[in-house]
Design an enzyme around this catalytic site. Structure first.
Site, PDB file in Angstrom:
ATOM      1  N   ASP A   1       0.864  -1.179   0.000  1.00 54.05           N
ATOM      2  CA  ASP A   1       0.000   0.000   0.000  1.00 54.05           C
ATOM      3  C   ASP A   1       0.902   1.230   0.000  1.00 54.05           C
ATOM      4  O   ASP A   1       1.564   1.519   0.998  1.00 54.05           O
ATOM      5  CB  ASP A   1      -0.895   0.027   1.246  1.00 54.05           C
TER       6      ASP A   1
ATOM      7  N   LYS B   1      -7.090   3.192  -3.055  1.00 59.54           N
ATOM      8  CA  LYS B   1      -7.430   3.212  -1.633  1.00 59.54           C
ATOM      9  C   LYS B   1      -7.685   4.648  -1.190  1.00 59.54           C
ATOM     10  O   LYS B   1      -6.974   5.565  -1.593  1.00 59.54           O
ATOM     11  CB  LYS B   1      -6.286   2.577  -0.845  1.00 59.54           C
TER      12      LYS B   1
ATOM     13  N   LYS C   1     -10.407   0.130  -2.265  1.00 60.97           N
ATOM     14  CA  LYS C   1     -10.220  -0.112  -0.838  1.00 60.97           C
ATOM     15  C   LYS C   1     -10.616   1.114  -0.041  1.00 60.97           C
ATOM     16  O   LYS C   1     -10.093   2.211  -0.263  1.00 60.97           O
ATOM     17  CB  LYS C   1      -8.764  -0.482  -0.541  1.00 60.97           C
TER      18      LYS C   1
END
Length: 254
Positions: free
Chosen positions: A97, A160, A193
């Site tokens: 990430d 995300k 996400k």
């Protein structure tokens, strides 16, 4: 979808997360134990890079290990991000990430941000790459869409919302804009996400509904939908146990 159905979706799509400054080996041991629940496993455990090897050794292969790079500040520093990625990969993680340089994007440096993301994608293959656009700091829908486009163009597997380290984390408005860009990207495998501030099944349900509306029922799967959270798991288990909502506490933005 019933609350139990939503809870089951959240569980199988959960990145059980601990990214607190005071995390220790004992913190990670407890986190990995929680990841294997009586109702089934979470999708992944997300930790600081220095805990990747420990988490990987503690978990079955069915639970993936993710770690954060260029986190949480999202500096426009390719060398630092690539070094983080290489260390994470060598330690045995399956997912990374990384924080999009959102301050640079706000300053008008779209080209530089795109180049940064391309380098990050190259360095991270074949691992799953989630790009954190920090939507709460971008604020404006047009900028959120631009950040999503840049990430998708670079080959991100997931877009995300947030690091969980800023005043505003995931919002449904930002999620819908991101999902719309994913839906219209032509990338059938790209995912979404939501992270930061989602601590109950009731709070997660609108994100599940928005994903279904934008990407279809088949996207309600960990290959295309994730939730980054720590406190959410307690509420998921309470709902699946038929106890209603749990009293949820969580430290930090997760």
């Amino acid at each position: 979808m019933s609350s139990q159905d939503t809870a089951r979706t959240l569980l199988r799509c959960l990145d059980l997360t601990s990214l607190n400054d005071g995390d220790t080996a004992d913190t990670i041991t407890a986190l990995c134990a929680k990841a294997q629940t009586r109702h089934g496993p979470v999708a992944a455990v997300c930790v600081w890079p220095q805990f990747v090897a420990q988490a990987r050794a503690a978990l079955p292969a069915s639970i993936r290990v993710a770690a954060v790079a260029n986190f949480p500040d999202g500096a426009l520093d390719v060398a630092r991000a690539v070094a983080d990625i290489e260390a994470i990969a060598q330690a045995g993680a399956q997912e990374i990430d990384v924080v999009l340089p959102y301050k640079a994007l706000l300053a008008g440096q779209s080209l530089e941000v795109g180049e940064f993301l391309a380098e990050v994608r190259h360095a991270s293959r074949p691992l799953t790459l989630k790009v954190i656009i920090e939507s709460g700091e971008l604020k404006d829908e047009a900028v959120i869409r631009r950040a999503t486009q840049l990430s998708l163009n670079a080959g991100a597997d997931f877009i995300k919302t947030s690091t969980g380290k800023t005043p505003v984390s995931a919002t449904l408005e930002a999620a819908r804009a991101m999902l719309d860009e994913i839906a219209h990207s032509g990338l059938a495998a790209a995912g979404f996400k939501a992270s930061g501030g989602i601590r109950t099944v009731a709070q997660g349900e609108p994100y599940v509904a928005a994903t279904r509306a934008a990407l279809g029922e088949s996207a309600l799967d960990p290959s295309r939908l994730r939730f980054g959270a720590s406190g959410l798991l307690d509420d998921i288990l309470a709902v699946l146990d038929g106890q209603g909502a749990a009293a949820v506490t969580a430290s930090g933005g997760y």
